[in-house]
Design an enzyme around this catalytic site. Structure first.
Site, short mmCIF file in Angstrom:
data_model
loop_
_atom_site.label_atom_id
_atom_site.label_comp_id
_atom_site.label_asym_id
_atom_site.label_seq_id
_atom_site.Cartn_x
_atom_site.Cartn_y
_atom_site.Cartn_z
N HIS A 94 22.94 -15.29 14.77
CA HIS A 94 23.18 -13.98 14.15
C HIS A 94 23.79 -13.03 15.17
O HIS A 94 23.52 -13.14 16.36
CB HIS A 94 21.90 -13.39 13.56
CG HIS A 94 20.78 -13.22 14.55
ND1 HIS A 94 20.03 -14.30 15.01
CD2 HIS A 94 20.30 -12.14 15.18
CE1 HIS A 94 19.12 -13.86 15.87
NE2 HIS A 94 19.27 -12.55 16.00
N HIS A 154 24.13 -9.06 16.27
CA HIS A 154 23.59 -7.72 16.10
C HIS A 154 24.72 -6.70 16.22
O HIS A 154 25.59 -6.84 17.08
CB HIS A 154 22.60 -7.38 17.23
CG HIS A 154 21.33 -8.17 17.18
ND1 HIS A 154 20.23 -7.76 16.46
CD2 HIS A 154 20.98 -9.34 17.76
CE1 HIS A 154 19.26 -8.65 16.61
NE2 HIS A 154 19.69 -9.62 17.39
#
Ligand SMILES: [Zn+2]
Length: 174
Positions: free
Chosen positions: A133, A135
């Site tokens: 992922h 950020h």
């Protein structure tokens, strides 16, 4: 100095919402997940707090449940992969474009002075979720870092649920 500190904290508490991480950690909805939390979001698992603001064929954008700042989002591929090098060519392009578009939308909604954009790979990097992922954290010149020292805890100015409400409609524009 102590009186001034107390006054400052008191003033800020009137306007700012201090997120209690424990409150979320104790939240059964998020604690009972045995599988990967990002896969659970992808699968619309009812046990987790819904903070997803966008999804397409390959990726999902969600508000971070433990935001560093208001508007802190995470972009992740639907496929459970743990290394950026595992993305195929198509995913790499979509990831990049979705990052750019998310920056536009966050800028429109939050007017930040800058951003931190980052991926943590491996536990030593601070990654608490294995599922790849990215950020994106809006940043400001006047962030209240000194409050950390005064009160011993970081203060946030928005609940993740608030960020969700603010960004859900914006991401419909993608
Ligand atoms: Zn996963």
């Amino acid at each position: 100095m102590l009186i001034i500190s107390r006054w400052l904290i008191c003033m800020f508490k009137k306007h700012l919402y201090p997120i209690n991480k424990r409150e979320y950690l104790n939240d059964k909805r998020n604690n009972n997940i045995e599988k990967c939390i990002l896969c659970a979001i992808r699968d619309n698992d009812e046990k987790i707090t819904k903070l997803e603001v966008y999804r397409n064929e390959k990726f999902i954008v969600t508000i971070n449940l433990y935001p560093y700042n208001p508007g802190h989002i995470m972009i992740f591929p639907k496929r459970h992969i743990e290394d950026i090098r595992e993305l195929n060519k198509k995913e790499k392009i979509i990831f990049r474009e979705l990052t750019d578009r998310s920056l536009d939308l966050l800028e429109e909604e939050y007017n930040p002075h800058g951003f931190n954009i980052g991926i943590n790979l491996g536990r030593a990097s601070g990654a608490s979720i294995k599922h790849l992922h990215r950020h994106i954290v809006p940043r400001y010149h006047d962030e209240l870092g000194f409050i950390d020292i005064l009160s011993g805890s970081k203060i946030y100015i928005e609940k993740p649920e608030e960020s969700y409400k603010r960004l859900k409609d914006r991401f419909k524009k993608i």
